[in-house]
Scaffold this motif. Structure first.
Motif, mmCIF file in Angstrom:
data_model
loop_
_atom_site.group_PDB
_atom_site.id
_atom_site.type_symbol
_atom_site.label_atom_id
_atom_site.label_comp_id
_atom_site.label_asym_id
_atom_site.label_seq_id
_atom_site.Cartn_x
_atom_site.Cartn_y
_atom_site.Cartn_z
ATOM 1 N N ILE A 171 -13.967 -0.342 4.288
ATOM 2 C CA ILE A 171 -12.851 -0.681 5.179
ATOM 3 C C ILE A 171 -12.718 -2.197 5.340
ATOM 4 O O ILE A 171 -11.619 -2.748 5.292
ATOM 5 C CB ILE A 171 -13.039 0.000 6.547
ATOM 6 N N GLY A 172 -13.835 -2.884 5.521
ATOM 7 C CA GLY A 172 -13.777 -4.323 5.760
ATOM 8 C C GLY A 172 -13.441 -5.146 4.543
ATOM 9 O O GLY A 172 -12.812 -6.209 4.657
ATOM 10 N N ASN A 173 -13.844 -4.693 3.356
ATOM 11 C CA ASN A 173 -13.652 -5.510 2.155
ATOM 12 C C ASN A 173 -12.184 -5.748 1.817
ATOM 13 O O ASN A 173 -11.858 -6.732 1.139
ATOM 14 C CB ASN A 173 -14.357 -4.879 0.950
ATOM 15 N N ARG A 177 -9.047 -9.268 0.314
ATOM 16 C CA ARG A 177 -7.928 -9.178 -0.628
ATOM 17 C C ARG A 177 -6.582 -9.171 0.092
ATOM 18 O O ARG A 177 -5.551 -8.898 -0.516
ATOM 19 C CB ARG A 177 -8.038 -7.899 -1.494
ATOM 20 N N ASP A 178 -6.594 -9.428 1.411
ATOM 21 C CA ASP A 178 -5.351 -9.442 2.210
ATOM 22 C C ASP A 178 -4.592 -8.127 2.102
ATOM 23 O O ASP A 178 -3.348 -8.103 2.032
ATOM 24 C CB ASP A 178 -4.449 -10.622 1.802
ATOM 25 N N VAL A 179 -5.341 -7.031 2.084
ATOM 26 C CA VAL A 179 -4.755 -5.691 2.057
ATOM 27 C C VAL A 179 -5.101 -4.995 3.363
ATOM 28 O O VAL A 179 -6.260 -4.993 3.789
ATOM 29 C CB VAL A 179 -5.302 -4.859 0.867
ATOM 30 N N ALA A 180 -4.112 -4.421 4.024
ATOM 31 C CA ALA A 180 -4.383 -3.646 5.227
ATOM 32 C C ALA A 180 -5.090 -2.353 4.819
ATOM 33 O O ALA A 180 -4.573 -1.617 3.963
ATOM 34 C CB ALA A 180 -3.083 -3.322 5.951
ATOM 35 N N PRO A 181 -6.275 -2.072 5.367
ATOM 36 C CA PRO A 181 -7.004 -0.883 4.926
ATOM 37 C C PRO A 181 -6.234 0.415 5.102
ATOM 38 O O PRO A 181 -6.387 1.348 4.317
ATOM 39 C CB PRO A 181 -8.284 -0.905 5.760
ATOM 40 N N LEU A 182 -5.355 0.470 6.096
ATOM 41 C CA LEU A 182 -4.550 1.679 6.280
ATOM 42 C C LEU A 182 -3.571 1.859 5.117
ATOM 43 O O LEU A 182 -3.287 2.993 4.709
ATOM 44 C CB LEU A 182 -3.805 1.609 7.611
ATOM 45 N N ASP A 183 -3.084 0.742 4.568
ATOM 46 C CA ASP A 183 -2.197 0.817 3.403
ATOM 47 C C ASP A 183 -2.945 1.325 2.177
ATOM 48 O O ASP A 183 -2.381 2.021 1.330
ATOM 49 C CB ASP A 183 -1.583 -0.558 3.091
ATOM 50 N N ALA A 184 -4.217 0.947 2.059
ATOM 51 C CA ALA A 184 -5.019 1.402 0.922
ATOM 52 C C ALA A 184 -5.444 2.858 1.080
ATOM 53 O O ALA A 184 -5.586 3.593 0.097
ATOM 54 C CB ALA A 184 -6.258 0.513 0.776
ATOM 55 N N CYS A 197 -18.378 1.299 6.620
ATOM 56 C CA CYS A 197 -17.732 0.974 7.884
ATOM 57 C C CYS A 197 -18.070 -0.443 8.327
ATOM 58 O O CYS A 197 -19.245 -0.761 8.570
ATOM 59 C CB CYS A 197 -18.164 1.973 8.961
ATOM 60 N N LYS A 198 -17.071 -1.281 8.406
ATOM 61 C CA LYS A 198 -17.197 -2.610 8.992
ATOM 62 C C LYS A 198 -15.816 -3.184 9.173
ATOM 63 O O LYS A 198 -14.848 -2.716 8.570
ATOM 64 C CB LYS A 198 -18.038 -3.540 8.102
ATOM 65 N N THR A 199 -15.722 -4.189 10.036
ATOM 66 C CA THR A 199 -14.525 -5.006 10.116
ATOM 67 C C THR A 199 -14.955 -6.424 9.759
ATOM 68 O O THR A 199 -16.055 -6.628 9.227
ATOM 69 C CB THR A 199 -13.890 -4.942 11.520
ATOM 70 N N THR A 200 -14.121 -7.407 10.027
ATOM 71 C CA THR A 200 -14.460 -8.781 9.678
ATOM 72 C C THR A 200 -14.075 -9.732 10.811
ATOM 73 O O THR A 200 -13.221 -9.426 11.646
ATOM 74 C CB THR A 200 -13.740 -9.236 8.390
ATOM 75 N N THR A 201 -14.740 -10.865 10.787
ATOM 76 C CA THR A 201 -14.355 -11.973 11.661
ATOM 77 C C THR A 201 -14.117 -13.195 10.791
ATOM 78 O O THR A 201 -14.636 -13.295 9.676
ATOM 79 C CB THR A 201 -15.463 -12.297 12.685
ATOM 80 N N GLY A 202 -13.339 -14.144 11.297
ATOM 81 C CA GLY A 202 -13.069 -15.362 10.553
ATOM 82 C C GLY A 202 -11.966 -15.174 9.534
ATOM 83 O O GLY A 202 -11.324 -14.127 9.455
#
Length: 257
Positions: A171-173, A177-184, A197-202
């Motif tokens: 999910i976080g990766n 790539r500037d892709v919304a995970p929901l779109d993928a 399972c992860k999100t990102t900061t920065g």
């Protein structure tokens, strides 16, 4: 009440230096104490190349199994070389190592897949292997694009081996790539066998993996759009001052989310 999902703890969640210093088994024990169902062994976190030798992998796998955990074997190797050709040697070695460990999944990076999947060769390598091959969306342009993954599963179907492998949906990766995970998730959910399972900061080069907040509605929406029957891996770092408490809390949360 919904059924609980198997939760895997990825070794790197405990810190890469800690895993290299103390070995995977210590952190598999911590994962069992936290209530996890599985543990992801990371090849790149072995302290020495000899740790990937079949006898050592077999011993590690037996000791992890004795804890009541099943294994994912993760390798940084890519399934496809930069020129788009199948890297059959990397596939063979990864399968051999995963089988020695007794893993349920063997996870590779996608690499330079372009158009031809060479699915029959993949199927031949897996013919007698009792494990599931999955490829993960990475953070780099090569092996991390949504178009590549859509193209891969289209090619596998076209070549008559639609189910020869599945996907680890990280999910976080997608953020790299500037892709919304929901779109993928829409075009890929049917192929997902395992979720990181992860999100990102920065932002940009200063982007880092992070734990999802319990009230993160976007993260929850992605989980809801992916199969509930597949295991969920914790791949965000625990706080070093409260590793045990973090591990137990996030295992319980992801199992029920």
């Amino acid at each position: 009440m919904t059924d609980a999902v198997d939760v895997v703890i990825v070794a790197s969640a405990f810190g890469m230096d800690a895993v290299r210093a103390h070995g995977h088994l210590k952190w598999a024990e911590a994962s069992r104490q936290a209530g996890a169902a599985g543990f992801e062994v990371r090849r790149e976190l072995f302290a020495d190349e000899t740790d990937a030798a079949p006898p050592k992998l077999r011993e590690l796998g037996e000791r992890i199994a004795a804890l009541g955990l099943w294994c994912v074997y993760s390798t940084p190797a890519s399934l496809y070389a930069a020129d788009g050709t199948l890297d059959a040697d990397a596939l063979r070695l990864s399968i051999e190592e995963a089988l020695a460990l007794g893993a349920r999944f063997v996870k590779l990076q996608l690499g330079g897949f372009a158009r031809e999947a060479n699915a029959a060769v993949i199927a031949d390598h897996l013919r007698c292997a009792d494990l599931r091959l999955v490829v993960e969306n990475g953070q780099l342009a090569e092996g991390g694009s949504l178009d590549q993954f859509v193209g891969l599963f289209d090619a596998l179907a076209r070549e008559g081996h639609a189910d020869v492998l599945g996907m680890t949906f990280d999910i976080g990766n997608w953020a790299w790539r500037d892709v919304a995970p929901l779109d993928a998730a829409g075009p890929l959910a049917a192929h997902v066998d395992y979720i990181h399972c992860k999100t990102t900061t920065g932002e940009g080069a200063r982007r880092f993996p992070a734990a999802p907040a319990a009230d993160d509605v976007q993260f929850a929406a992605v989980l809801d759009s992916l199969p509930r029957s597949v295991p969920r891996g914790i791949e965000f770092p625990f706080e070093t001052s409260r590793i045990d408490a973090d591990a137990a809390r996030y295992v319980a949360w992801l199992a029920a989310a």
